[in-house]
Design a protein around this motif. Structure first.
Motif, mmCIF file in Angstrom:
data_model
loop_
_atom_site.group_PDB
_atom_site.id
_atom_site.type_symbol
_atom_site.label_atom_id
_atom_site.label_comp_id
_atom_site.label_asym_id
_atom_site.label_seq_id
_atom_site.Cartn_x
_atom_site.Cartn_y
_atom_site.Cartn_z
ATOM 1 N N UNK A 5 -112.129 22.839 41.383
ATOM 2 C CA UNK A 5 -110.885 22.092 41.399
ATOM 3 C C UNK A 5 -109.670 23.013 41.401
ATOM 4 N N UNK A 6 -109.888 24.302 41.118
ATOM 5 C CA UNK A 6 -108.761 25.228 41.077
ATOM 6 C C UNK A 6 -108.145 25.406 42.454
ATOM 7 N N UNK A 7 -108.897 25.031 43.545
ATOM 8 C CA UNK A 7 -108.355 25.141 44.894
ATOM 9 C C UNK A 7 -107.237 24.139 45.123
ATOM 10 N N UNK A 8 -107.212 23.103 44.313
ATOM 11 C CA UNK A 8 -106.189 22.074 44.469
ATOM 12 C C UNK A 8 -104.923 22.520 43.756
ATOM 13 N N UNK A 86 -103.778 11.475 40.042
ATOM 14 C CA UNK A 86 -105.096 11.062 40.555
ATOM 15 C C UNK A 86 -105.013 10.749 42.040
ATOM 16 N N UNK A 87 -104.006 9.988 42.434
ATOM 17 C CA UNK A 87 -103.854 9.609 43.834
ATOM 18 C C UNK A 87 -103.609 10.827 44.715
ATOM 19 N N UNK A 88 -102.742 11.729 44.251
ATOM 20 C CA UNK A 88 -102.449 12.937 45.033
ATOM 21 C C UNK A 88 -103.694 13.807 45.198
ATOM 22 N N UNK A 89 -104.462 13.951 44.109
ATOM 23 C CA UNK A 89 -105.639 14.809 44.163
ATOM 24 C C UNK A 89 -106.704 14.229 45.091
ATOM 25 N N UNK A 90 -106.983 12.937 44.966
ATOM 26 C CA UNK A 90 -108.012 12.328 45.810
ATOM 27 C C UNK A 90 -107.593 12.335 47.278
ATOM 28 N N UNK A 91 -106.304 12.138 47.536
ATOM 29 C CA UNK A 91 -105.815 12.167 48.920
ATOM 30 C C UNK A 91 -105.943 13.566 49.505
ATOM 31 N N UNK A 97 -112.032 16.515 53.827
ATOM 32 C CA UNK A 97 -113.408 16.076 54.068
ATOM 33 C C UNK A 97 -114.269 16.142 52.829
ATOM 34 N N UNK A 98 -113.629 16.026 51.662
ATOM 35 C CA UNK A 98 -114.374 16.111 50.403
ATOM 36 C C UNK A 98 -113.938 14.970 49.486
ATOM 37 N N UNK A 99 -114.590 14.886 48.344
ATOM 38 C CA UNK A 99 -114.241 13.856 47.367
ATOM 39 C C UNK A 99 -114.496 14.372 45.959
ATOM 40 N N UNK A 100 -113.751 13.801 45.013
ATOM 41 C CA UNK A 100 -113.887 14.182 43.605
ATOM 42 C C UNK A 100 -114.937 13.284 42.960
ATOM 43 N N UNK A 101 -115.851 13.894 42.222
ATOM 44 C CA UNK A 101 -116.877 13.121 41.519
ATOM 45 C C UNK A 101 -116.764 13.395 40.021
ATOM 46 N N UNK A 102 -117.135 12.392 39.244
ATOM 47 C CA UNK A 102 -117.087 12.481 37.774
ATOM 48 C C UNK A 102 -115.690 12.864 37.278
ATOM 49 N N UNK A 103 -114.681 12.226 37.859
ATOM 50 C CA UNK A 103 -113.308 12.576 37.471
ATOM 51 C C UNK A 103 -113.030 12.131 36.036
ATOM 52 N N UNK A 119 -116.382 17.389 36.051
ATOM 53 C CA UNK A 119 -115.657 16.956 37.239
ATOM 54 C C UNK A 119 -115.753 18.023 38.318
ATOM 55 N N UNK A 120 -116.036 17.613 39.544
ATOM 56 C CA UNK A 120 -116.178 18.575 40.632
ATOM 57 C C UNK A 120 -115.810 17.917 41.952
ATOM 58 N N UNK A 121 -115.777 18.745 42.991
ATOM 59 C CA UNK A 121 -115.456 18.267 44.337
ATOM 60 C C UNK A 121 -116.625 18.590 45.250
ATOM 61 N N UNK A 122 -117.085 17.607 46.002
ATOM 62 C CA UNK A 122 -118.187 17.817 46.940
ATOM 63 C C UNK A 122 -117.749 17.328 48.312
ATOM 64 N N UNK A 123 -118.344 17.925 49.345
ATOM 65 C CA UNK A 123 -118.024 17.473 50.695
ATOM 66 C C UNK A 123 -118.620 16.097 50.916
ATOM 67 N N UNK A 124 -117.945 15.290 51.703
ATOM 68 C CA UNK A 124 -118.432 13.936 51.955
ATOM 69 C C UNK A 124 -119.755 13.960 52.704
ATOM 70 N N UNK A 125 -119.968 15.009 53.529
ATOM 71 C CA UNK A 125 -121.227 15.126 54.248
ATOM 72 C C UNK A 125 -122.373 15.312 53.273
ATOM 73 N N UNK A 126 -122.150 16.211 52.293
ATOM 74 C CA UNK A 126 -123.180 16.431 51.277
ATOM 75 C C UNK A 126 -123.416 15.167 50.482
#
Length: 228
Positions: A5-8, A86-91, A97-103, A119-126
């Motif tokens: 999440x530090x990339x955000x 929350x909205x800014x981060x998820x957007x 092409x990723x999403x936040x899980x266990x926020x 809490x982590x971020x995973x690619x939507x493909x994964x």
């Protein structure tokens, strides 16, 4: 793929340091305990009841906020801003092409607010692959569950048939035992009857023999008397 999440740009959210100036707006309402204060916060701030993410506040920090209106004011400002964060981060991550899980956001006992370690971020493909794997696993489990239900039903049917057969055998055995008892009783009755008939016949024969002997004795006596 999982990224930190530090990339955000938002990063971890921290309570702003208090300066020495008085906060202009303070809540004049006092709360007797943490439960009452938290109930007030839940009713006022949507982030505490939002189903898409979770916010946890340390009871120790809530206790401090009850005693210190400035801390309470700063915390409530953070709570009011969390839905926007929350909205800014998820957007942001959705555009990558990723999403936040266990926020989950946690206020510690000192008022520091940061993301949970889960809490982590995973690619939507994964995520899609994982969902597909999960769906396949669920299908296998469902098939296994169906097969298990069929097996259990068949086993129950066999058990029922065996119980019915055992009941029939038990009734048959009881019937056989009853027949043997009746037959034995009948034989005993016949023997008693035969014994009685035999006794009566012997008694009659004995009586007849005695009668004949008596008649002979009387006849012989009469002959002797006449000769004299």
């Amino acid at each position: 793929m999982q990224v930190g999440l530090s990339d955000y740009a938002m990063g971890n959210v921290y309570m702003r340091s208090m300066n020495h100036k008085s906060v202009e707006e303070k809540s004049s309402k006092k709360y007797d305990d943490v439960s009452a204060y938290y109930a007030y916060l839940k009713d006022k701030y949507s982030c505490l009841t939002d189903p898409d993410y979770k916010v946890t506040i340390s009871p120790a920090f809530l206790e401090k906020c009850i005693k210190d209106p400035e801390k309470a004011e700063l915390m409530e400002r953070s709570l009011a801003h969390l839905p926007i964060d929350h909205q800014n981060m998820t957007s942001f991550w959705s555009a990558q092409g990723a999403e936040v899980v266990n926020e989950q956001w946690i206020f510690d006992e000192n008022g520091n607010c940061g993301g949970s370690t889960s809490m982590s971020v995973v690619s939507k493909k994964s995520s899609a692959v994982n969902n597909m794997k999960s769906s396949t696993k669920n299908e296998r489990n469902e098939k296994k569950s169906t097969a298990q239900r069929i097996y259990d039903r068949k086993r129950q049917e066999r058990k029922l048939i065996e119980e019915r057969q055992a009941e029939r055998n038990r009734v048959k055995e009881q019937t056989k035992e009853k027949w043997l008892e009746d037959q034995q009783l009948k034989d005993q009755t016949e023997k008693k009857k035969l014994k009685k008939q035999t006794y009566q016949k012997l008694a009659a024969e004995e009586f007849q023999a005695r009668t004949q002997n008596t008649d002979r004795a009387i006849s012989a006596y009469e002959k002797n008397v006449m000769r004299a």
